[in-house]
Design a protein around this motif. Structure first.
Motif, PDB file in Angstrom:
ATOM      1  N   ILE A 298      57.041  34.723  43.857  1.00 45.27           N
ATOM      2  CA  ILE A 298      56.928  35.816  43.936  1.00 45.27           C
ATOM      3  C   ILE A 298      56.548  36.370  45.143  1.00 45.27           C
ATOM      4  N   VAL A 299      57.141  37.199  46.162  1.00 47.92           N
ATOM      5  CA  VAL A 299      56.599  37.611  47.342  1.00 47.92           C
ATOM      6  C   VAL A 299      56.248  39.080  47.253  1.00 47.92           C
ATOM      7  N   LEU A 300      55.151  39.232  47.928  1.00 49.76           N
ATOM      8  CA  LEU A 300      54.715  41.006  47.904  1.00 49.76           C
ATOM      9  C   LEU A 300      54.669  41.132  49.437  1.00 49.76           C
TER      10      LEU A 300
ATOM     11  N   ASP B  58      57.757  51.512  48.314  1.00 52.08           N
ATOM     12  CA  ASP B  58      58.413  52.323  49.319  1.00 52.08           C
ATOM     13  C   ASP B  58      59.813  51.609  50.335  1.00 52.08           C
ATOM     14  N   GLY B  59      59.799  50.402  49.674  1.00 51.83           N
ATOM     15  CA  GLY B  59      60.951  49.708  50.508  1.00 51.83           C
ATOM     16  C   GLY B  59      60.520  48.865  51.356  1.00 51.83           C
ATOM     17  N   PHE B  60      58.998  48.910  51.682  1.00 48.75           N
ATOM     18  CA  PHE B  60      58.767  47.850  52.909  1.00 48.75           C
ATOM     19  C   PHE B  60      58.790  46.312  52.323  1.00 48.75           C
TER      20      PHE B  60
ATOM     21  N   ILE C 197      62.493  44.283  43.755  1.00 48.37           N
ATOM     22  CA  ILE C 197      61.947  45.264  43.080  1.00 48.37           C
ATOM     23  C   ILE C 197      61.361  46.479  44.037  1.00 48.37           C
ATOM     24  N   ASN C 198      61.776  47.634  43.860  1.00 56.12           N
ATOM     25  CA  ASN C 198      61.341  48.714  44.888  1.00 56.12           C
ATOM     26  C   ASN C 198      60.426  49.715  44.046  1.00 56.12           C
ATOM     27  N   ILE C 199      59.229  50.148  44.318  1.00 60.00           N
ATOM     28  CA  ILE C 199      58.464  50.810  43.638  1.00 60.00           C
ATOM     29  C   ILE C 199      58.105  52.157  44.373  1.00 60.00           C
ATOM     30  N   LEU C 200      58.968  53.230  44.084  1.00 61.63           N
ATOM     31  CA  LEU C 200      58.528  54.305  44.863  1.00 61.63           C
ATOM     32  C   LEU C 200      57.470  55.151  44.568  1.00 61.63           C
TER      33      LEU C 200
END
Length: 391
Positions: free
Chosen positions: A3-5, A65-67, A86-89
């Motif tokens: 997983i990448v964050l 937020d898309g970063f 996975i994009n968490i707004l």
């Protein structure tokens, strides 16, 4: 899974990323955090180390937020690796139209408000195949003991920024100069939003379109939503200004933590104390723990959540907040949380006085709210929901 964050220029998002990393690592996933600020190659979060991590397939990329997902480089990369993005707004999707229109092929978007989910499905249903509701999350701190209620430093604390509402509204002039029809449209819409605090930003826009008998295409409607962001900020700041003013003029000692409060109309009052301009997000939690009551003004999420409420309860303090339909459904006012009404702020001083005087009742509310939040609204719960969708 691998997983990448991402770290970005938004410090609070980096804190949230660290919380996800802790939980994912605890579950034995292989995790890499890429710092988008491009540190030196020796930094463990550098692009050089990222390149090494990419030698094996990445299963999942998670961002706020898309970063780390919206840039063309990453879209191509995640598509090539068949990675689930996975994009968490953390805010209203009207701010993220470009991201919703261009993203990796395998893409899931989380929103913190059910109205936001409906917005995405209605206006971006073709572009975003899967959008889900996920509440914000709070952090369970590992303190040896909570601060005794009667010994806390602050009766009432508010953590957040303040900008002059008129300055936010004036940003419309950057897109639509004074005198142009759309400039007038947003002025009418702004007045309408201030009068109707129960409405979402997008509903206020639709009502204003009807009020002015405008004929707009689907694309024009979406553009109107997108350009409403300054009004969304304006109404938030307007309500923050009102809430603080009411309590300041009632004589309560208020403690403010965040940028911009020197510009508030009550900044010069002897009972209004500005603690700090900007501090790391993690440190705000310690301030919350030292307050009997932590004020919250919802950021115009009418069917959603905010991490401030969860973090307040998890620091063993009481959130005093305006409400949303989600809050009404999931917390019991007067038992697990304290509620005020933006349309009836005259009662706010009475509510505060009662909470400060009846310490036993207030502590009971805090304990019940703490227990519910710890069970249901932590970063562990977020990871549970993310991984469930990955099966």
């Amino acid at each position: 899974m691998r997983i990448v964050l991402f770290y970005s220029g938004i410090e609070s998002f980096n804190y949230f990323t660290d919380q996800l990393v802790k939980e994912l690592t605890y579950r034995n996933h292989e995790v890499f955090v890429l710092d988008l600020r491009n540190p030196s190659a020796e930094d463990p979060h550098s692009y050089a180390h990222f390149t090494s991590f990419l030698q094996e397939k990445v299963d999942l990329a998670i961002c706020f937020d898309g970063f780390g997902l919206k840039e063309e480089l990453f879209i191509e990369l995640w598509n090539a690796q068949d990675t689930l993005a996975i994009n968490i707004l953390m805010d209203h999707p009207l701010r993220f139209h470009p991201t919703m229109e261009q993203h990796p092929r395998r893409y899931i978007q989380f929103c913190c408000d059910r109205n936001h989910v409906d917005y995405v499905r209605k206006y971006f249903g073709r572009e975003v195949a899967q959008v889900e509701f996920m509440p914000h999350a709070g952090t369970v701190m590992e303190r040896e003991q909570k601060v005794p209620f009667s010994q806390r430093k602050y009766d009432i604390l508010f953590s957040g920024t303040y900008y002059r509402p008129k300055e936010q509204l004036a940003k419309i002039n950057q897109w639509f100069p004074e005198g142009e029809p759309m400039n007038e449209f947003y002025k009418v819409m702004a007045d309408y939003m201030l009068e109707h605090s129960e409405l979402t930003t997008e509903q206020a826009a639709l009502d204003t379109i009807r009020q002015l008998h405008m004929q707009v295409s689907d694309q024009q409607r979406k553009t109107i939503f997108r350009c409403s962001e300054p009004l969304d900020w304006m109404v938030r700041m307007y309500q923050r200004e009102r809430v603080i003013r009411v309590l300041a003029e009632a004589g309560f000692d208020l403690w403010l933590l965040g940028r911009g409060w020197e510009d508030h109309p009550c900044a010069g009052y002897g009972n209004v104390h500005w603690l700090n301009d900007r501090i790391p997000f993690a440190e705000t939690l310690s301030y919350m723990a030292e307050a009997k009551i932590n004020l919250n003004v919802m950021p115009w999420f009418k069917a959603g959540t905010h991490d401030r409420i969860f973090n307040i309860l998890l620091q063993h303090s009481l959130p005093l907040t305006d409400t949303s339909s989600w809050i009404d459904e999931n917390y019991t006012a007067g038992e697990e949380i304290a509620i005020y009404d933006l349309k009836d702020l005259e009662r706010l001083p009475q509510i505060v006085q009662r909470l400060l005087q009846d310490e036993r009742r207030t502590e009971e509310m805090i304990q019940k709210g703490y227990e519910k939040t710890k069970r249901n609204y932590t970063w562990k719960n977020c990871v549970d929901q993310i991984l469930q969708l990955c099966k």
